[in-house]
Design an enzyme around this catalytic site. Structure first.
Site, PDB file in Angstrom:
ATOM      1  CB  CYS A  86      -0.971  -0.046   1.179  1.00  0.00           C
ATOM      2  SG  CYS A  86      -2.333   1.092   0.994  1.00  0.00           S
ATOM      3  CG  HIS A 203      -3.386  -3.549   3.446  1.00  0.00           C
ATOM      4  ND1 HIS A 203      -2.405  -2.897   4.158  1.00  0.00           N
ATOM      5  CD2 HIS A 203      -4.081  -2.577   2.816  1.00  0.00           C
ATOM      6  CE1 HIS A 203      -2.495  -1.592   3.967  1.00  0.00           C
ATOM      7  NE2 HIS A 203      -3.510  -1.357   3.158  1.00  0.00           N
ATOM      8  CD  GLU A 205      -0.902  -5.499   6.152  1.00  0.00           C
ATOM      9  OE1 GLU A 205      -0.678  -5.996   5.017  1.00  0.00           O
ATOM     10  OE2 GLU A 205      -1.204  -4.307   6.317  1.00  0.00           O
TER      11      GLU A 205
END
Lengths: 228, 81, 736
Positions: A86, A203, A205
């Site tokens: 990002c 993302h 994560e």
């Protein structure tokens, strides 16, 4: 594999990314302060999401001048593994480690939602554990994720197979409707020519635990871990 | 010395914000508007440098920091000596 | 010389002025008038509400901090506490929607991290005028992007909330912002100025002329000229606040400070007076040392500026260097502007002169409290005295309700918020309550914000009690037990006896409900003067309830799960139509009485749901609220994978519109695997809760039969299109 997550002023996914590497993937991971000149011997540098320097000039534009970025560039030049997520992707573009630039999303709104990605290239160090054309559900959360590159650059990127992920619909087609932010060629993530630097808007994560809705991001981390 | 730097998208780059403003102006009846490009203005207050140094420094700063040459172009002028 | 004109511009009465003179023993100068005016404003002093707020139940075994501090604190065990509060930013958001809402987020975040907690979630309760008006759309667009810009940047997820629409909010939108934080119990900080000789440090943004007298503005009625007050509105800098969060949490973690307070309403004045007032000390500051953004600011302006992202810190002299070093790491300056002194005076110097010298207690504690005239409550309307004609085509009504903005999907709103950052968000916005896991444990926190102002307008006490009950019911639906309450009470002018009657009744309703649920109120906010051009908003008590889930694996979601599951209604069907969204949308009426609520019965229903959830019996649960059973069933289908529908059969005996769309309280729609049905019914029977199987999951239609007829039978996909397209349509139409 030891991961280092860079913290810029305004980074806000640094703790999430550290958590994903340490607690979810069980890998050693440290945070790296942007003002330092020390990569702490890590095997992989991660530039996390967030709003470095408030994104006040352009997303990622000021973070690129942080002292540690010189070390990161050298690390990448030597073939070190670098992942930008990002805002981290935006920093990599501003830094010139990846080609192109980011424009505001086509609908001019911040967009936070899960998207479907198609793995375009499964020979990179970030995707080798994912079969080509595999679909991944991973969330995005950004205002400036509308990927742009001049036509000749775009052609090179495509020709060299640098596109890692594209935004697609549920059936895996890269349609204009699936192109949530207006990126050229539905590009959601790309690697450099050498294949050791990946930038991606989604993302991973946030998609590493079933409790949070998806584990599809893990394959990226697993691929990276498997290269060492 | 005060200089004003105008950063805007290159003509080849789609400017969704400019498009939106254009549509809004059309909706309000300003049919004469053919195109809108949106940009950013920076005003720099420079001290202790000569005109010649400004001629060198301003484009350097604009090209390196204020604008992203992949998508943006810039112009600049001295607004106050 | 202080004359009537000066008192008027400061919203001070002659009586209040006389009291100031007697408290400080002389006539105050203009700067001191500014100080008193801000601190004695309704916004800061709660002078019209305090006598009523005292009646709220605030005690509980787990309460660490009740009302009176920046935020309430509840002990959740395991060495952890939660810190939470809700606050209004209504007036600034009307004047400048983007910045008003953004700084509202900034303010509530500071209230939380000031106490040593890391903010982990934001929720918003928003109310706007109808979307048909371009102006209302533009206010909503501004507010949503303001919240989005601030919350997203600072990295605190906006995980839920509510959005309502009503004509009475057109000129007075409501923006209530809630924040939840998590802290170690042994690392809580307070706004203390202890230790004579300790240093007073200023950190954060420089002081400018923005927001001067925001607190006074929030305490005066709006007129046409208010729109010209634009310069009053502060501009937020989320990046600066992000640095402040990190730096403040670091100095707290290292234990190098004594006390800390943010500069919110009334700015430097508030923290300079409140910190010593809480510690029985005095404070001396020098305004020449305050970092200033503009030139030529007067002491009045510096003291009353509401520039954002600023904090005041008290530290021992030997720790100052360490504090400075930590702030400098985050590119922030910590500037020493004064010290803690003996006595009880707030002393302010400027250019070598003392410009303010007043007892802190006079400023903070001795504002007169008012018992405003309270009107005799108007006799409540008899229940649905005006007959409601049969609407005829119930299928058309169902579609209309699904497309009503108050009921329709709010995805257009929450997609603009980063609701996933911090990777704790277990349930995405749109579920009954937001659920956040607590890392390193198996537990989770749940939050719900609720308030139905039409109910409160028709019967303030019942409306307020229902707000508490519904928030708790939403928690029960996800499997969370409520642990604490915060409230944001949005009302008209307290100088109107009718408004005070509503306020008093609403407090009674909240009190009764909180006692029934045995949950303490730990703080909140009163927003009076929500009047524009003489008209007051509907009384709008918004309740924020936080709950705890012991096993995050047992969280229940609203979406239907499996073909063949049994659909069970917990609670009783009663023929209530008053105050319903149905009456408003289908008949254009906002009358009758809101649904009745029996708090003991409500609690039994919730306990049944909780027990079933904790036993892992429930496949799904969703509460019935606006739009009644039909809308609730539709929402469960929308949240289901693969557009899973349902077939429901309702017995007659009650008119069909009330069965489908009535908003009788204390009802939850749950689904279970057929094998678990007897156990669930058994559980309900043990608690005396009405529970009956009303249908089965299956197909791809929402089909509801009533006494043989089938008034509702719509493909899930078609219903979903109406529901999800309603709000975007208003904005897309404008954009083309």
């Amino acid at each position: 594999m030891k991961f280092g997550v860079v913290v810029f002023p305004g980074s806000n996914c640094d703790a999430d990314t550290l958590y994903a590497f340490r607690e979810v993937m069980g890998q050693p991971a440290v945070s790296l302060w942007h003002k330092d000149h020390d990569l702490a011997g890590v095997d992989c540098v991660v530039l996390p999401g967030g709003f470095s320097y408030g994104d006040y000039l352009r997303s990622g534009a000021i973070a690129r001048f942080s002292p540690l970025m010189r070390d990161v560039r050298e690390f990448a030049d030597k073939g070190g593994l670098v992942l930008g997520i990002c805002n981290g992707f935006q920093v990599l573009l501003e830094l010139g480690l990846l080609p192109g630039a980011m424009l505001r999303n086509k609908h001019l709104k911040f967009l936070c939602r899960p998207v479907t990605l198609r793995v375009e290239n499964d020979r990179t160090r970030f995707t080798r554990r994912a079969r080509k054309e595999r679909l991944l559900s991973i969330p995005i959360a950004h205002f400036d994720g509308n990927y742009y590159a001049p036509p000749e650059t775009l052609r090179e990127i495509e020709d060299r197979g640098q596109v890692a992920f594209r935004y697609v619909d549920a059936d895996g087609r890269a349609t204009p409707e699936a192109n949530v932010n207006g990126s050229l060629n539905n590009i959601a993530g790309l690697v450099n020519a050498r294949g050791n630097v990946l930038g991606m808007m989604p993302h991973p994560e946030r998609a590493a635990e079933r409790l949070l809705g998806s584990e599809d991001g893990r394959v990226i981390f697993e691929s990276m871990i498997s290269t060492l | 010395m005060k200089v004003r730097i105008l950063v805007s998208f290159k003509d080849s780059v789609l400017d969704p914000q400019g498009q939106t403003v254009k549509n809004a102006l059309h909706t309000l009846g300003y049919a004469a508007v053919k195109d809108v490009r949106q940009g950013k203005v920076f005003e720099l207050d420079l001290a202790g440098i000569s005109r010649a140094e400004a001629d060198r420094l301003v484009p350097e700063m604009a090209g390196k920091v204020l604008a992203n040459p992949i998508i943006e172009k810039f112009t600049w002028q001295i607004v106050e000596e | 010389m202080i004359d009537q004109r000066i008192l008027d511009t400061h919203n001070l009465t002659r009586g209040e002025f006389d009291l100031i003179v007697s408290l400080i023993g002389r006539e105050p100068n203009l700067t001191e008038i500014g100080v008193f005016s801000a601190m004695w404003s309704e916004h800061c002093s709660y002078k019209s509400s305090k006598i009523y707020l005292k009646g709220l139940p605030t005690r509980g075994r787990a309460v660490v901090q009740g009302p009176g501090e920046n935020a309430g604190i509840i002990d959740i065990g395991g060495g952890k506490v939660i810190v939470f509060k809700i606050e209004s930013h209504n007036h600034p958001s009307f004047i400048e929607p983007f910045q008003g809402a953004a700084t509202g987020v900034g303010g509530i975040l500071r209230d939380i991290f000031t106490m040593g907690a890391r903010p982990i979630a934001l929720l918003d309760s928003l109310r706007f005028g109808p979307l048909e008006s371009p102006r209302n759309r533009s206010i909503m667009e501004g507010v949503v992007s303001g919240i989005s810009s601030y919350g997203n940047s600072i990295g605190v997820p906006t995980v839920g909330g509510e959005v309502y629409f009503g004509e009475n909010y057109a000129l007075n939108p409501l923006v209530n912002v809630f924040c939840l934080g998590l802290a170690d119990k042994d690392k809580i900080f307070y706004a203390k100025a202890e230790g004579i000789g300790n240093a007073v440090l200023y950190v954060g943004s420089k002081t400018g002329r923005d927001g001067i007298h925001g607190a006074t503005m929030a305490s005066a009625e709006f007129g046409k000229e208010t729109e010209h007050k634009r310069p009053n509105v502060q501009v937020g800098d989320p990046f600066k606040e992000k640095l402040l969060v990190e730096a403040c949490l670091e100095v707290m973690d290292r234990g190098v400070i004594v006390g800390i307070q943010d500069m919110g309403a009334a700015g430097l004045t508030c923290s300079t007076a409140e910190m010593p007032a809480k510690s029985g000390t005095g404070l001396e500051i020098d305004l020449d040392l305050v970092p200033q953004r503009e030139e030529g600011m007067t002491p009045y302006e510096i003291l009353l500026s509401e520039s954002q992202e600023r904090m005041l810190i008290v530290a021992r002299p030997d720790k100052v260097a360490e504090v400075r070093e930590i702030f400098s790491k985050w590119d922030l300056d910590a500037v020493e502007i004064g010290r803690v002194i003996e006595g009880d005076r707030m002393k302010v110097r400027f250019h070598g002169q003392v410009v303010v010298d007043v007892p802190v207690s006079a400023v903070v504690d001795l504002c007169p409290m008012y018992r405003r005239p309270v009107a005799e409550p108007a006799p409540l309307e008899p229940r649905n005295v005006r007959p409601v004609p049969s609407p005829g085509d119930l299928a058309a009504v169902f579609r209309k309700l699904l497309g009503s903005p108050t009921i329709a999907s709010k995805e257009w709103v929450f997609r603009q918020y980063d609701h996933m950052v911090q990777t704790n968000t277990v349930l995405l916005p749109g579920a009954d309550a937001a659920v956040l896991r607590i890392k390193g444990t198996t537990r989770a926190l749940a939050v719900s914000l609720d308030g139905n102002s039409l109910y409160a307008q028709l019967d303030p006490k019942t409306g307020a009690a229902i707000a508490v009950a519904e928030a708790c019911r939403n928690l029960a639906c996800v499997g969370a037990r409520p642990v604490g309450v915060t409230n944001c009470l949005n009302f008209g002018s307290p100088e109107k006896p009718g408004v005070m009657a509503q306020f008093k009744a609403a407090i009674d309703g909240i009190t009764e409900a909180c006692l029934a649920f045995e949950i303490p109120v730990t703080g909140g906010n009163v927003s009076f003067y929500n009047d524009t051009e003489g008209a007051s908003i509907y009384p709008t008590p918004v309740l924020g309830v936080v709950g705890l889930i012991e096993d995050v694996g047992r969280v229940v979601t609203p979406g239907f799960k499996g073909e063949g599951d049994a659909v069970v209604l917990l609670g009783r069907m009663t023929p209530e139509l008053g105050g319903s969204e149905y009456l408003k949308v289908a008949h254009g009426r906002e009358d009758g009485l809101p649904p009745a609520i029996n708090l003991a019965g409500e609690r039994a229903v919730q306990e049944t749901c909780l027990e079933a959830a904790e036993a892992g019996m429930l496949a799904s649960a969703h509460d019935l609220s606006e739009g009644g059973l039909a809308v609730a069933a539709a929402e469960c289908a929308f949240a289901a994978p693969g557009r899973l529908g349902c077939r429901l059969e309702l017995e007659g005996g009650i008119r069909a519109d009330a069965l489908l769309f009535g908003e009788a309280q204390s009802r939850i729609l749950v689904t279970v695997e057929p094998a678990l049905l007897p156990a669930l019914l058994d559980l309900a029977a043990k608690r005396g809760v009405a529970a009956s199987r009303i249908g089965t999951i299956g197909g791809h239609r929402i089909r509801i039969a009533v006494a043989g007829a089938v008034p509702v039978d719509l493909p899930v996909e078609e219903a979903r299109t109406i529901w999800s397209g309603a709000i975007p349509a208003y904005f897309e139409a404008k954009e083309s």
